[in-house]
Design a protein around this motif. Structure first.
Motif, PDB file in Angstrom:
ATOM      1  N   VAL A 156       0.831  -1.199   0.000  1.00 52.87           N
ATOM      2  CA  VAL A 156       0.000   0.000   0.000  1.00 52.87           C
ATOM      3  C   VAL A 156       0.874   1.261   0.000  1.00 52.87           C
ATOM      4  O   VAL A 156       1.968   1.276   0.573  1.00 52.87           O
ATOM      5  N   ASP A 157       0.387   2.298  -0.656  1.00 58.17           N
ATOM      6  CA  ASP A 157       1.118   3.566  -0.759  1.00 58.17           C
ATOM      7  C   ASP A 157       1.295   4.181   0.637  1.00 58.17           C
ATOM      8  O   ASP A 157       0.309   4.444   1.332  1.00 58.17           O
ATOM      9  N   PRO A 158       2.531   4.437   1.063  1.00 51.01           N
ATOM     10  CA  PRO A 158       2.747   5.002   2.400  1.00 51.01           C
ATOM     11  C   PRO A 158       2.248   6.435   2.541  1.00 51.01           C
ATOM     12  O   PRO A 158       2.141   6.944   3.656  1.00 51.01           O
ATOM     13  N   TYR A 159       1.928   7.089   1.405  1.00 53.08           N
ATOM     14  CA  TYR A 159       1.474   8.471   1.461  1.00 53.08           C
ATOM     15  C   TYR A 159      -0.037   8.597   1.271  1.00 53.08           C
ATOM     16  O   TYR A 159      -0.544   9.700   1.060  1.00 53.08           O
ATOM     17  N   SER A 160      -0.756   7.470   1.367  1.00 53.76           N
ATOM     18  CA  SER A 160      -2.219   7.547   1.354  1.00 53.76           C
ATOM     19  C   SER A 160      -2.663   8.196   2.667  1.00 53.76           C
ATOM     20  O   SER A 160      -1.996   8.058   3.695  1.00 53.76           O
ATOM     21  N   PRO A 161      -3.783   8.924   2.656  1.00 55.87           N
ATOM     22  CA  PRO A 161      -4.202   9.641   3.871  1.00 55.87           C
ATOM     23  C   PRO A 161      -4.323   8.746   5.104  1.00 55.87           C
ATOM     24  O   PRO A 161      -3.952   9.155   6.209  1.00 55.87           O
ATOM     25  N   LYS A 162      -4.825   7.541   4.948  1.00 53.47           N
ATOM     26  CA  LYS A 162      -5.016   6.657   6.107  1.00 53.47           C
ATOM     27  C   LYS A 162      -3.685   6.193   6.684  1.00 53.47           C
ATOM     28  O   LYS A 162      -3.534   6.048   7.899  1.00 53.47           O
ATOM     29  N   VAL A 163      -2.691   5.935   5.830  1.00 53.97           N
ATOM     30  CA  VAL A 163      -1.368   5.564   6.337  1.00 53.97           C
ATOM     31  C   VAL A 163      -0.734   6.740   7.048  1.00 53.97           C
ATOM     32  O   VAL A 163      -0.191   6.607   8.154  1.00 53.97           O
ATOM     33  N   VAL A 164      -0.810   7.918   6.435  1.00 58.18           N
ATOM     34  CA  VAL A 164      -0.222   9.119   7.038  1.00 58.18           C
ATOM     35  C   VAL A 164      -0.818   9.367   8.417  1.00 58.18           C
ATOM     36  O   VAL A 164      -0.100   9.661   9.384  1.00 58.18           O
ATOM     37  N   ARG A 165      -2.133   9.218   8.514  1.00 55.70           N
ATOM     38  CA  ARG A 165      -2.805   9.477   9.782  1.00 55.70           C
ATOM     39  C   ARG A 165      -2.410   8.448  10.840  1.00 55.70           C
ATOM     40  O   ARG A 165      -2.112   8.794  11.981  1.00 55.70           O
ATOM     41  N   SER A 166      -2.404   7.170  10.480  1.00 62.58           N
ATOM     42  CA  SER A 166      -2.119   6.122  11.473  1.00 62.58           C
ATOM     43  C   SER A 166      -0.638   6.038  11.820  1.00 62.58           C
ATOM     44  O   SER A 166      -0.280   5.518  12.876  1.00 62.58           O
ATOM     45  N   ALA A 167       0.240   6.575  10.969  1.00 65.91           N
ATOM     46  CA  ALA A 167       1.677   6.570  11.272  1.00 65.91           C
ATOM     47  C   ALA A 167       2.030   7.569  12.369  1.00 65.91           C
ATOM     48  O   ALA A 167       3.110   7.486  12.961  1.00 65.91           O
ATOM     49  N   MET A 168       1.145   8.514  12.623  1.00 70.95           N
ATOM     50  CA  MET A 168       1.300   9.455  13.750  1.00 70.95           C
ATOM     51  C   MET A 168       2.662  10.149  13.777  1.00 70.95           C
ATOM     52  O   MET A 168       3.329  10.219  14.803  1.00 70.95           O
ATOM     53  N   GLY A 169       3.086  10.655  12.630  1.00 67.12           N
ATOM     54  CA  GLY A 169       4.321  11.429  12.582  1.00 67.12           C
ATOM     55  C   GLY A 169       5.552  10.657  12.163  1.00 67.12           C
ATOM     56  O   GLY A 169       6.591  11.252  11.867  1.00 67.12           O
ATOM     57  N   ALA A 170       5.480   9.330  12.125  1.00 62.77           N
ATOM     58  CA  ALA A 170       6.671   8.535  11.819  1.00 62.77           C
ATOM     59  C   ALA A 170       7.227   8.817  10.428  1.00 62.77           C
ATOM     60  O   ALA A 170       8.442   8.777  10.212  1.00 62.77           O
ATOM     61  N   LEU A 171       6.343   9.123   9.470  1.00 60.02           N
ATOM     62  CA  LEU A 171       6.787   9.357   8.093  1.00 60.02           C
ATOM     63  C   LEU A 171       7.803  10.478   7.990  1.00 60.02           C
ATOM     64  O   LEU A 171       8.632  10.493   7.083  1.00 60.02           O
ATOM     65  N   TYR A 172       7.757  11.424   8.927  1.00 57.96           N
ATOM     66  CA  TYR A 172       8.609  12.600   8.834  1.00 57.96           C
ATOM     67  C   TYR A 172      10.004  12.353   9.411  1.00 57.96           C
ATOM     68  O   TYR A 172      10.842  13.250   9.423  1.00 57.96           O
ATOM     69  N   TYR A 173      10.232  11.119   9.864  1.00 56.59           N
ATOM     70  CA  TYR A 173      11.528  10.772  10.441  1.00 56.59           C
ATOM     71  C   TYR A 173      12.150   9.533   9.802  1.00 56.59           C
ATOM     72  O   TYR A 173      13.245   9.137  10.176  1.00 56.59           O
ATOM     73  N   LEU A 174      11.448   8.929   8.852  1.00 56.07           N
ATOM     74  CA  LEU A 174      11.922   7.696   8.223  1.00 56.07           C
ATOM     75  C   LEU A 174      12.370   7.952   6.792  1.00 56.07           C
ATOM     76  O   LEU A 174      11.828   8.804   6.096  1.00 56.07           O
ATOM     77  N   ASN A 175      13.353   7.174   6.357  1.00 54.64           N
ATOM     78  CA  ASN A 175      13.748   7.154   4.952  1.00 54.64           C
ATOM     79  C   ASN A 175      12.951   6.033   4.294  1.00 54.64           C
ATOM     80  O   ASN A 175      13.174   4.856   4.570  1.00 54.64           O
ATOM     81  N   ILE A 176      11.978   6.399   3.447  1.00 54.44           N
ATOM     82  CA  ILE A 176      11.108   5.425   2.797  1.00 54.44           C
ATOM     83  C   ILE A 176      11.660   5.125   1.407  1.00 54.44           C
ATOM     84  O   ILE A 176      11.808   6.016   0.577  1.00 54.44           O
ATOM     85  N   LEU A 177      11.957   3.850   1.171  1.00 52.55           N
ATOM     86  CA  LEU A 177      12.517   3.418  -0.108  1.00 52.55           C
ATOM     87  C   LEU A 177      11.499   2.539  -0.821  1.00 52.55           C
ATOM     88  O   LEU A 177      11.095   1.497  -0.297  1.00 52.55           O
ATOM     89  N   THR A 178      11.057   2.959  -1.994  1.00 49.61           N
ATOM     90  CA  THR A 178      10.137   2.151  -2.799  1.00 49.61           C
ATOM     91  C   THR A 178      10.949   1.273  -3.741  1.00 49.61           C
ATOM     92  O   THR A 178      11.705   1.778  -4.574  1.00 49.61           O
ATOM     93  N   VAL A 179      10.805  -0.037  -3.601  1.00 53.56           N
ATOM     94  CA  VAL A 179      11.608  -1.000  -4.351  1.00 53.56           C
ATOM     95  C   VAL A 179      10.855  -1.431  -5.607  1.00 53.56           C
ATOM     96  O   VAL A 179       9.703  -1.867  -5.521  1.00 53.56           O
TER      97      VAL A 179
END
Length: 264
Positions: A156-179
């Protein structure tokens, strides 16, 4: 407090409103290179983290609390273009059950594959489709000190609204690599001396008996079918999480949390 960038947005046909609403779909997130951040707490985390915020949209509802006023002051203090919207118009853009009067648009970061292999621990997501599960896993990875997360195809796309909301800020501190190529990715991990840990109900040993090295990648599979054959093929450690008799399986996010905190 600074004035909004333009006059109040009062129409659902406004171009900015159409843009926000379009970002609920992956193809438009990809097209514009933007994703949505909703809510006061998530917006605060985005400002504190390394999110590249392109613009902000708010309604008078945000100004009903001192926390909301402080957030808007921080947004405008960072010179982020801000747009005042009628409450009902901004609510039309919300993916949440109740709008908190703030939506940020942030740039989707460019993945840094070289940075991924410069860290000793990597979390690999193999086909998870549930946004809530992925968001919870990202949040747990952040808490466990993991900073790089690789997403294999059909995740699933990590930047979908539901992922962004449930990640509770984690996205802004992780290096996300799409393989794009799972095999090439695993070959690179093995060439760089990473252990590859993954779960296997039929072949795995108790995870607590596994000997961990300094460099490892932990693979978490999808909810329905677990890790795919390509991940099992390159695994160096097949493990299982012992459960009480009669229990069939663990939620993917729960299993991920147990293994991440064991390996960290």
């Amino acid at each position: 407090m600074m004035a909004p960038t333009q006059e109040m947005i009062m129409s659902k046909d406004n171009g900015q409103i159409k843009l926000i609403k379009s970002l609920q779909q992956k193809k438009y997130r990809k097209q514009h290179g933007l994703y949505m951040i909703e809510g006061v707490r998530n917006s605060e985390a985005a400002l504190s983290g390394h999110a590249e915020i392109a613009r902000a949209f708010y309604s008078e509802a945000l100004l009903h609390t001192e926390r909301g006023k402080d957030l808007l002051a921080a947004i405008q203090g960072a010179a982020i273009p801000s747009f005042l919207c009628e409450e009902n118009i901004l609510a039309l853009c919300s993916d949440a059950a109740t709008s908190q009067g703030i939506i940020l648009l942030a740039e989707i970061p460019t993945a840094n594959g070289g940075q991924a292999l410069a860290v000793p621990q990597i979390l690999v997501i193999d086909g998870i489709q549930d946004p809530g599960n992925l968001g919870t896993i990202l949040r747990t990875a952040w808490a466990a000190g993991i900073r790089t997360v690789a997403l294999l195809p059909d995740t699933v796309d990590p930047y979908s609204p539901k992922v962004v909301r449930s990640a509770m800020g984690a996205l802004y501190y992780l290096n996300i690599l799409t393989v794009a190529d799972s095999r090439a990715f695993y070959q690179e991990l093995r060439a760089n001396d990473y252990e590859i840990w993954t779960t296997s109900v039929s072949q795995g040993i108790d995870y607590r008996k596994g000997k961990k090295g300094e460099k490892w990648a932990l693979v978490i599979g999808g909810e329905a079918n677990g890790v795919r054959d390509i991940s099992l093929q390159y695994a160096t450690h097949l493990v299982t999480i012992p459960m009480a008799e009669g229990a069939e399986s663990l939620n993917a996010a729960v299993a991920a949390g147990i293994l991440m905190f064991y390996l960290k």
